[in-house]
Design an enzyme around this catalytic site. Sequence first.
Site, PDB file in Angstrom:
ATOM      1  N   LYS A 196       0.985  -1.132  -0.002  1.00 14.62           N
ATOM      2  CA  LYS A 196       0.122   0.076  -0.094  1.00 14.62           C
ATOM      3  C   LYS A 196       0.876   1.403   0.104  1.00 14.62           C
ATOM      4  CE  LYS A 196      -1.892   2.956   2.192  1.00 14.62           C
ATOM      5  NZ  LYS A 196      -1.784   4.319   2.064  1.00 14.62           N
ATOM      6  N   GLU A 199      -0.644   7.312  -0.374  1.00 17.09           N
ATOM      7  CA  GLU A 199      -1.413   8.045  -1.271  1.00 17.09           C
ATOM      8  C   GLU A 199      -0.994   9.469  -1.857  1.00 17.09           C
ATOM      9  OE1 GLU A 199      -1.851   7.404   1.888  1.00 17.09           O
ATOM     10  OE2 GLU A 199      -2.509   9.284   2.740  1.00 17.09           O
ATOM     11  N   LYS A 200       0.029   9.845  -1.136  1.00 17.34           N
ATOM     12  CA  LYS A 200       0.448  11.324  -1.617  1.00 17.34           C
ATOM     13  C   LYS A 200       1.405  11.265  -2.640  1.00 17.34           C
ATOM     14  CE  LYS A 200      -0.418  13.312   2.700  1.00 17.34           C
ATOM     15  NZ  LYS A 200      -0.103  12.659   4.047  1.00 17.34           N
ATOM     16  N   SER A 249       4.072   7.616  10.520  1.00 16.48           N
ATOM     17  CA  SER A 249       3.809   8.507  11.534  1.00 16.48           C
ATOM     18  C   SER A 249       3.514   7.640  13.036  1.00 16.48           C
ATOM     19  CB  SER A 249       2.833   9.638  11.468  1.00 16.48           C
ATOM     20  OG  SER A 249       1.538   8.902  11.414  1.00 16.48           O
ATOM     21  N   CYS A 304      13.029  11.019   7.974  1.00 15.79           N
ATOM     22  CA  CYS A 304      12.948  10.204   9.434  1.00 15.79           C
ATOM     23  C   CYS A 304      14.355  10.185  10.181  1.00 15.79           C
ATOM     24  CB  CYS A 304      12.325   8.893   9.586  1.00 15.79           C
ATOM     25  SG  CYS A 304      13.584   7.846   8.678  1.00 15.79           S
ATOM     26  N   GLU A 404       7.200  16.254  16.491  1.00 19.46           N
ATOM     27  CA  GLU A 404       8.039  16.107  15.107  1.00 19.46           C
ATOM     28  C   GLU A 404       7.694  17.249  14.134  1.00 19.46           C
ATOM     29  OE1 GLU A 404       7.458  12.603  12.837  1.00 19.46           O
ATOM     30  OE2 GLU A 404       9.438  12.476  12.268  1.00 19.46           O
TER      31      GLU A 404
HETATM   32  P1  NAD Z   1       1.473   8.807   7.719  1.00 13.58           P
HETATM   33  O1  NAD Z   1       1.765   8.141   9.166  1.00 13.58           O
HETATM   34  O2  NAD Z   1       0.644   9.897   7.612  1.00 13.58           O
HETATM   35  O3  NAD Z   1       1.225   7.996   6.598  1.00 13.58           O
HETATM   36  C1  NAD Z   1       1.912   6.469   6.437  1.00 13.58           C
HETATM   37  C2  NAD Z   1       0.854   5.487   5.846  1.00 13.58           C
HETATM   38  O4  NAD Z   1       0.026   5.295   6.850  1.00 13.58           O
HETATM   39  C3  NAD Z   1       0.206   5.943   4.595  1.00 13.58           C
HETATM   40  O5  NAD Z   1       0.317   4.874   3.723  1.00 13.58           O
HETATM   41  C4  NAD Z   1      -1.183   6.208   5.143  1.00 13.58           C
HETATM   42  O6  NAD Z   1      -2.054   5.992   4.247  1.00 13.58           O
HETATM   43  C5  NAD Z   1      -1.241   5.673   6.405  1.00 13.58           C
HETATM   44  N1  NAD Z   1      -2.247   6.065   7.244  1.00 13.58           N
HETATM   45  C6  NAD Z   1      -2.027   7.236   7.744  1.00 13.58           C
HETATM   46  N2  NAD Z   1      -2.818   7.563   8.776  1.00 13.58           N
HETATM   47  C7  NAD Z   1      -3.645   6.283   8.971  1.00 13.58           C
HETATM   48  C8  NAD Z   1      -4.653   5.917  10.023  1.00 13.58           C
HETATM   49  N3  NAD Z   1      -5.248   6.796  10.851  1.00 13.58           N
HETATM   50  N4  NAD Z   1      -5.073   4.768  10.040  1.00 13.58           N
HETATM   51  C9  NAD Z   1      -4.509   4.021   9.033  1.00 13.58           C
HETATM   52  N5  NAD Z   1      -3.660   4.216   8.014  1.00 13.58           N
HETATM   53  C10 NAD Z   1      -2.950   5.300   8.385  1.00 13.58           C
HETATM   54  O7  NAD Z   1       3.016   9.233   7.589  1.00 13.58           O
HETATM   55  P2  NAD Z   1       3.796  10.303   6.485  1.00 13.58           P
HETATM   56  O8  NAD Z   1       3.250  11.476   6.820  1.00 13.58           O
HETATM   57  O9  NAD Z   1       3.422   9.666   5.158  1.00 13.58           O
HETATM   58  O10 NAD Z   1       5.142   9.960   6.803  1.00 13.58           O
HETATM   59  C11 NAD Z   1       5.965  10.882   7.605  1.00 13.58           C
HETATM   60  C12 NAD Z   1       6.123  10.177   9.131  1.00 13.58           C
HETATM   61  O11 NAD Z   1       6.860   8.729   8.813  1.00 13.58           O
HETATM   62  C13 NAD Z   1       6.933  10.760   9.776  1.00 13.58           C
HETATM   63  O12 NAD Z   1       6.401  10.826  11.098  1.00 13.58           O
HETATM   64  C14 NAD Z   1       8.453  10.223   9.672  1.00 13.58           C
HETATM   65  O13 NAD Z   1       9.127  10.308  10.778  1.00 13.58           O
HETATM   66  C15 NAD Z   1       8.232   8.693   9.477  1.00 13.58           C
HETATM   67  N6  NAD Z   1       9.212   7.884   9.013  1.00 13.58           N
HETATM   68  C16 NAD Z   1       9.841   7.281   9.726  1.00 13.58           C
HETATM   69  C17 NAD Z   1      10.682   6.330   9.216  1.00 13.58           C
HETATM   70  C18 NAD Z   1      11.594   5.348  10.186  1.00 13.58           C
HETATM   71  O14 NAD Z   1      12.148   4.684   9.530  1.00 13.58           O
HETATM   72  N7  NAD Z   1      11.514   5.291  11.320  1.00 13.58           N
HETATM   73  C19 NAD Z   1      11.005   6.492   7.842  1.00 13.58           C
HETATM   74  C20 NAD Z   1      10.250   7.382   6.999  1.00 13.58           C
HETATM   75  C21 NAD Z   1       9.291   8.164   7.564  1.00 13.58           C
END
Ligand code: NAD
Length: 519
Positions: A196, A199-200, A249, A304, A404
């Site tokens: 999956k 979506e962005k 996140s 991240c 963050e």
């Molecule tokens: P996000 O959590 O908004 O989205 C990630 C995925 O989760 C997407 O595919 C989204 O569709 C899904 N999602 C989002 N909210 C959801 C919910 N409530 N229920 C079910 N699914 C949901 O994250 P983002 O904004 O795309 O990415 C940025 C974040 O990712 C930052 O916090 C960053 O630190 C983290 N990140 C961590 C690492 C790591 O390895 N630790 C690496 C890259 C990014």
Amino acid sequence: RSQISALGTSHLTTATEALSGNDAPRLRNLIGGQLVESQARETIDVINPATQEVVSQVPLTTNEEFKAAVSAAKQAFPSWRNTPITTRQRIMFKLQELIRRDMDKLALNITTEQGKTLKDAQGDVFRGLEVVEHACGMATLQMGEFVSNVSHGIDTFSIREPLGVCAGICPFNFPAMIPLWMFPVAVTCGNTYILKPSEKDPGAAMMLAGLAMEAGLPSGVLNIVHGTNDVVNNICDDDDIKAISFVGSNTAGMHIYSRAAAKGKRVQSNMGAKNHAIIMPDASVDATLNALAAAGFGAAGQRCMALSTAVFVGGSRAWEELLAERAKALKVSAGTEPGADLGPVISKQAKDRICRLIQSGVESGARLVLDGRNIVVPGYENGNFVGPTIVSDVTTDMECYQEEIFGPVLLCMQAETLEEAIRIVNSNKYGNGASIFTTSGVAARKFQHEIEAGQVGINVPIPVPLPFFSFTGSKASFAGDLNFYGKAGMQFYTQIKTVTQQWKDLPSQGLSLAMPTSQ
Ligand code: NAD
């Protein structure tokens, strides 16, 4: 339904058409080797963050389509599991070749959808490519263990077997690297997969899936479903999915971790971060300032492992102004512009959030050394740009420190001693990465030993390990126990079977109901 063969390039062509004014193409799911048009009424626009042009539309996959994807993965599993490991590895060999061939197309797609500079987008692809290279050695990595003659005529050995259907849920910030952290390891271990993408910016994942099919991955081994919360919840709940890799996140990650764990699934969940750098007064000034600027503002701070907090120890505090000069000299523009150092942030909402957190710092007593909030980029006036921002005199109680920010914002703090600096870092809830800049081996050794972070840099600003190690965030930055890639990544995607066998002439030993023991 259309054939998969054109998948590798069709997405890019349609994305380009959209930029030249045609209707934005609607992405299709990849199910059982076919690109399938979704029946969903609702879609989400993929928006170029530098221009606001709609690149494509992402369907919110229906429950039936999701089930069809899981069923395709389930059907593909028995024969894929029985495909020799050498054949699976060879597909990865081919995939790495194809990724190199299409590196520029992948990078252009990432810059168009995500905003980072073309050079940085190539780095995004390359760090994922390294995982594919690593997967080429899976046979060695997953070798089992053997102990001969554990009892008379009895040997025991362990083997690692695939789990079945696994799934990966991706964030927006590394559209190529993170899908490549997931499916190459999973499928080379013999699993089938549901991916999956974010979506962005789902384009790179679609292109990579096309390349994987071109490399010889059989239909149904890798499937893609688009969408957001609903499809993610379906992934958590489905009994046929055995393991989930998540990156994103904390809100989403902890939700997915607990919902999927309640269904008995394995989950590895990489989440948010607040990565600190400790700057000792004996550090090399020039190299340290370059490292701070690159790791603080590169990718517009949307990594991240970005350094988001600098803790200056003793006299190094005076370097803040020098850092501001370097930051001011960085070129902020669309990622496709020559010489751009950093591009836009992902969305208008992300920009608003970043600006609000900067303002909250100011209102609670922090000092703005450099303010990038009102930047205007000629030719890209609608872009979501935030220029490099430096906020000083930050304290641990401030919201801008506790949250963050995920933008090109470097918070600066002061500490009198290394001990005090380490205390600050260790009291932060996150534990993704931390770095020290020093020429003292004693300080470096103390830092490495006492710091509570999963990935430690010594004069290295972004210590993301290469794939023969694992990505080892800790504390609130990770949930689960088996990390991404490296040995742990292989262990996550396999389960151990232990076989005890007896091959000897069996003289009758009589019937005994006592627990067998080895004597
Ligand atoms: P996000 O959590 O908004 O989205 C990630 C995925 O989760 C997407 O595919 C989204 O569709 C899904 N999602 C989002 N909210 C959801 C919910 N409530 N229920 C079910 N699914 C949901 O994250 P983002 O904004 O795309 O990415 C940025 C974040 O990712 C930052 O916090 C960053 O630190 C983290 N990140 C961590 C690492 C790591 O390895 N630790 C690496 C890259 C990014």
